[in-house]
Design an enzyme around this catalytic site. Sequence first.
Site, PDB file in Angstrom:
ATOM      1  N   ASP A  12      -5.239 -13.611 -82.466  1.00 50.81           N
ATOM      2  CA  ASP A  12      -6.734 -14.175 -83.065  1.00 50.81           C
ATOM      3  C   ASP A  12      -6.226 -13.595 -84.167  1.00 50.81           C
ATOM      4  OD1 ASP A  12      -7.956 -15.124 -80.702  1.00 50.81           O
ATOM      5  OD2 ASP A  12      -9.017 -13.088 -80.592  1.00 50.81           O
ATOM      6  N   LYS A  15      -3.385 -17.951 -85.276  1.00 57.35           N
ATOM      7  CA  LYS A  15      -2.091 -18.874 -85.809  1.00 57.35           C
ATOM      8  C   LYS A  15      -1.962 -20.564 -84.878  1.00 57.35           C
ATOM      9  CE  LYS A  15      -1.925 -16.210 -81.703  1.00 57.35           C
ATOM     10  NZ  LYS A  15      -2.577 -15.497 -81.766  1.00 57.35           N
ATOM     11  N   LYS A  17      -4.593 -22.472 -86.390  1.00 54.52           N
ATOM     12  CA  LYS A  17      -4.687 -22.676 -88.103  1.00 54.52           C
ATOM     13  C   LYS A  17      -2.998 -22.473 -88.942  1.00 54.52           C
ATOM     14  CE  LYS A  17      -5.297 -22.392 -92.651  1.00 54.52           C
ATOM     15  NZ  LYS A  17      -5.900 -22.265 -93.600  1.00 54.52           N
ATOM     16  N   GLY A  39      -6.821 -18.974 -77.507  1.00 49.07           N
ATOM     17  CA  GLY A  39      -7.149 -19.909 -77.818  1.00 49.07           C
ATOM     18  C   GLY A  39      -7.157 -20.356 -79.098  1.00 49.07           C
ATOM     19  N   HIS A  40      -6.517 -21.620 -79.327  1.00 48.18           N
ATOM     20  CA  HIS A  40      -5.815 -21.832 -80.692  1.00 48.18           C
ATOM     21  C   HIS A  40      -6.606 -22.668 -81.489  1.00 48.18           C
ATOM     22  CE1 HIS A  40      -1.776 -19.620 -79.714  1.00 48.18           C
ATOM     23  NE2 HIS A  40      -2.510 -19.224 -79.273  1.00 48.18           N
ATOM     24  N   GLN A 221      -1.689 -14.601 -78.189  1.00 49.96           N
ATOM     25  CA  GLN A 221      -2.408 -13.202 -78.007  1.00 49.96           C
ATOM     26  C   GLN A 221      -1.179 -13.024 -79.790  1.00 49.96           C
ATOM     27  OE1 GLN A 221      -0.608 -14.235 -74.874  1.00 49.96           O
ATOM     28  NE2 GLN A 221      -2.422 -15.445 -74.674  1.00 49.96           N
ATOM     29  N   THR A 236      -1.028  -8.125 -72.355  1.00 49.12           N
ATOM     30  CA  THR A 236      -1.723  -9.351 -71.628  1.00 49.12           C
ATOM     31  C   THR A 236      -0.319  -8.788 -70.515  1.00 49.12           C
ATOM     32  OG1 THR A 236      -1.986 -11.538 -71.249  1.00 49.12           O
ATOM     33  CG2 THR A 236      -0.231 -10.602 -73.164  1.00 49.12           C
ATOM     34  N   ASP A 330     -10.127 -14.794 -97.335  1.00 54.87           N
ATOM     35  CA  ASP A 330     -11.621 -15.113 -97.972  1.00 54.87           C
ATOM     36  C   ASP A 330     -12.876 -14.411 -98.125  1.00 54.87           C
ATOM     37  OD1 ASP A 330     -10.920 -16.607 -95.273  1.00 54.87           O
ATOM     38  OD2 ASP A 330     -12.922 -17.582 -95.626  1.00 54.87           O
TER      39      ASP A 330
HETATM   40  P1  GDP Z   1      -5.413 -17.545 -82.620  1.00 51.37           P
HETATM   41  O1  GDP Z   1      -5.671 -17.659 -81.204  1.00 51.37           O
HETATM   42  O2  GDP Z   1      -4.377 -16.641 -83.641  1.00 51.37           O
HETATM   43  O3  GDP Z   1      -4.949 -18.634 -83.248  1.00 51.37           O
HETATM   44  O4  GDP Z   1      -6.549 -17.119 -83.977  1.00 51.37           O
HETATM   45  P2  GDP Z   1      -7.856 -18.162 -83.325  1.00 51.37           P
HETATM   46  O5  GDP Z   1      -8.458 -19.219 -82.956  1.00 51.37           O
HETATM   47  O6  GDP Z   1      -8.579 -17.757 -81.876  1.00 51.37           O
HETATM   48  O7  GDP Z   1      -8.931 -17.356 -84.307  1.00 51.37           O
HETATM   49  C1  GDP Z   1      -8.641 -17.597 -85.807  1.00 51.37           C
HETATM   50  C2  GDP Z   1     -10.200 -18.228 -86.332  1.00 51.37           C
HETATM   51  O8  GDP Z   1     -10.358 -17.992 -87.461  1.00 51.37           O
HETATM   52  C3  GDP Z   1     -10.583 -19.372 -85.802  1.00 51.37           C
HETATM   53  O9  GDP Z   1     -11.838 -19.870 -85.882  1.00 51.37           O
HETATM   54  C4  GDP Z   1     -10.271 -20.376 -87.192  1.00 51.37           C
HETATM   55  O10 GDP Z   1     -10.820 -21.470 -87.611  1.00 51.37           O
HETATM   56  C5  GDP Z   1     -10.757 -18.989 -87.949  1.00 51.37           C
HETATM   57  N1  GDP Z   1      -9.737 -19.004 -89.197  1.00 51.37           N
HETATM   58  C6  GDP Z   1      -8.390 -19.408 -89.825  1.00 51.37           C
HETATM   59  N2  GDP Z   1      -7.554 -19.521 -90.632  1.00 51.37           N
HETATM   60  C7  GDP Z   1      -8.936 -18.780 -91.580  1.00 51.37           C
HETATM   61  C8  GDP Z   1      -9.500 -18.146 -92.493  1.00 51.37           C
HETATM   62  O11 GDP Z   1      -8.115 -18.353 -93.656  1.00 51.37           O
HETATM   63  N3  GDP Z   1     -10.572 -17.777 -93.149  1.00 51.37           N
HETATM   64  C9  GDP Z   1     -11.614 -18.448 -91.944  1.00 51.37           C
HETATM   65  N4  GDP Z   1     -12.619 -17.711 -92.762  1.00 51.37           N
HETATM   66  N5  GDP Z   1     -11.210 -19.053 -90.579  1.00 51.37           N
HETATM   67  C10 GDP Z   1      -9.554 -18.734 -90.329  1.00 51.37           C
HETATM   68  P1  IMO Z   2      -4.903 -15.815 -78.679  1.00 54.00           P
HETATM   69  O1  IMO Z   2      -3.400 -16.822 -78.623  1.00 54.00           O
HETATM   70  C1  IMO Z   2      -6.803 -12.146 -78.333  1.00 54.00           C
HETATM   71  C2  IMO Z   2      -6.215 -10.040 -74.261  1.00 54.00           C
HETATM   72  C3  IMO Z   2      -7.188  -9.887 -73.536  1.00 54.00           C
HETATM   73  C4  IMO Z   2      -8.025  -8.707 -72.839  1.00 54.00           C
HETATM   74  C5  IMO Z   2      -5.779  -8.534 -72.651  1.00 54.00           C
HETATM   75  C6  IMO Z   2      -5.529  -9.630 -71.372  1.00 54.00           C
HETATM   76  O2  IMO Z   2      -6.032 -17.023 -79.327  1.00 54.00           O
HETATM   77  O3  IMO Z   2      -4.225 -14.902 -80.345  1.00 54.00           O
HETATM   78  P2  IMO Z   2      -5.370 -11.688 -69.822  1.00 54.00           P
HETATM   79  O4  IMO Z   2      -6.496 -12.539 -69.778  1.00 54.00           O
HETATM   80  O5  IMO Z   2      -4.604 -12.276 -71.376  1.00 54.00           O
HETATM   81  O6  IMO Z   2      -4.568 -11.538 -68.721  1.00 54.00           O
HETATM   82  O7  IMO Z   2      -6.060 -10.318 -70.919  1.00 54.00           O
HETATM   83  O8  IMO Z   2      -5.770  -9.405 -73.774  1.00 54.00           O
HETATM   84  N1  IMO Z   2      -6.475 -11.045 -75.095  1.00 54.00           N
HETATM   85  C7  IMO Z   2      -6.215 -11.763 -76.138  1.00 54.00           C
HETATM   86  N2  IMO Z   2      -7.585 -11.350 -76.539  1.00 54.00           N
HETATM   87  N3  IMO Z   2      -6.120 -13.420 -77.936  1.00 54.00           N
HETATM   88  C8  IMO Z   2      -5.289 -14.105 -77.389  1.00 54.00           C
HETATM   89  O9  IMO Z   2      -5.011 -15.437 -77.244  1.00 54.00           O
HETATM   90  C9  IMO Z   2      -5.663 -12.876 -76.194  1.00 54.00           C
HETATM   91  N4  IMO Z   2      -4.840 -13.425 -74.789  1.00 54.00           N
HETATM   92  C10 IMO Z   2      -5.282 -12.264 -73.679  1.00 54.00           C
HETATM   93  O10 IMO Z   2      -8.933  -9.660 -74.362  1.00 54.00           O
HETATM   94  O11 IMO Z   2      -7.759  -7.344 -73.347  1.00 54.00           O
HETATM   95 MG    MG Z   3      -7.604 -17.383 -79.715  1.00 52.34          MG
END
Ligand code: GDP
Ligand code: IMO
Ligand code: MG
Length: 421
Positions: A12, A15, A17, A39-40, A221, A236, A330
């Site tokens: 999270d 990535k 974005k 979840g991207h 991840q 994972t 930010d």
């Molecule tokens: P990912 O799994 O690495 O793609 O990240 P996620 O989408 O799960 O979580 C990142 C969250 O941070 C999302 O809600 C994005 O919209 C948000 N986000 C990404 N970059 C920024 C940033 O620079 N500032 C803020 N405030 N939010 C961001």
């Molecule tokens: P993105 O790509 C954050 C975590 C789960 C759990 C562990 C194992 O959005 O960054 P799994 O379902 O893979 O067997 O769960 O890994 N996990 C993540 N945490 N971002 C993710 O993906 C994740 N994918 C799995 O919360 O701790």
């Molecule tokens: Mg994510």
Amino acid sequence: MVDVLLGLQWGDEGKGKIVDYFAPKYDIIARFQGGPNAGHTLYVNGSKIVLHQIPSGIFHENAVNLIGSGVVLDAVTLKKEFDKVASFGVDGRKTLYVSERTHLILPTHRALDKASEVSKGNDKIGSTLKGIGPAYMDKTGRNGLRVGDLLDKNFTTQYIKLRLKHQRMLDSFGFNDDISEWEEEFFEAIEFMKSLKIVNGEYFINEQIRNGKKVLAEGAQGSMLDVDFGTFPFVTSSNTISAGVCTGLGIAPQKIKEVIGVTKAYCTRVGSGPFPTELHDETGERLRKIGNEFGATTGRPRRCGWIDLVALDFACMVNGVTQIVMTKSDVLDAFEELSVCTSYGINGTQQKAVPYQMSKLPIEPHYEHFQGWQTDITRIREHASLPAPMKQYIDYINRFLGVNVSYISNGPERDQIISVL
Ligand code: GDP
Ligand code: IMO
Ligand code: MG
């Protein structure tokens, strides 16, 4: 030529974005591991979309998107995601390719994930319950079904055979939820998948590379969730690090050029497992609130804490990171003081290495403290305009890691990014 973009923490990092921002510079965006546990989040023309299976380049018409062999694929999620991107006017069928070696997540894998987690009680991994672990177990156990198999006339027979095996495992867990609805959806989605471009992913990508096309490999991840190098067993089931690009896409290591590591300006983790810099106080709550730290896949609140340079340094090492993108900077705008973890106190000694049995050791983080910038940076687009305390914070991180932050993300929107180069 292949560049890699992956997470350096526990996922999270933002990535999605960043891939969406870089995508116009590439011809192919390829997912190499993980599945719908990812979840991207992307913002397209101001509207939010969360992608789980489709690579984050899908909104750029000129790029091809590939679901590589190292991914585990949930056909039901993929089908739903096609509808989601269609509502943004994008026909995924045109630019999405799926490798025939990609393993399928079956309804019983999801059931097994749930049964396994329940059986662990307090020791549960906190998995996303998407069937990731059981699907990879069937891959390494040499039982799994692959995307190519769904074109075989014996697919249903093969499915039933594996399902029987899974049923015996589920019985031993005492799991008896009715999964017939999941199965119905699954077979509908399998039919849908037959209309997609199913290719030999390895020949496909290597031919493109030979023809001078540029590939961006999109990690899911984070490095600390890597099955080999993460905080085992709270990880994972795939190799999330750069080495996973070679095994997940079938490309040779010398094809890889840049390894772009994404980190938040602080740190989060969702699910169970060690997190040395986690804050259980008001500051942690403040980070979660301002950063809107709730899981994009499961909606669970993310655990929050300060940036951990010991873990980041380890992640830079195992990935060979060549540049860093710092996101969510930010979120720190209003903080008076910031802390940065520079060593771990373990049994009375300070160390700068990540211990292998991290999940069993009491780790006391040692911090350096920095003055916050207390400025709204969300509208800044030039590096020169960033507040001095922020530059000092980032300079310190650059020096500690020996790798430089090349982009700073200062908001969730596509254009909220600052180049340092
Ligand atoms: P990912 O799994 O690495 O793609 O990240 P996620 O989408 O799960 O979580 C990142 C969250 O941070 C999302 O809600 C994005 O919209 C948000 N986000 C990404 N970059 C920024 C940033 O620079 N500032 C803020 N405030 N939010 C961001
Ligand atoms: P993105 O790509 C954050 C975590 C789960 C759990 C562990 C194992 O959005 O960054 P799994 O379902 O893979 O067997 O769960 O890994 N996990 C993540 N945490 N971002 C993710 O993906 C994740 N994918 C799995 O919360 O701790
Ligand atoms: Mg994510």
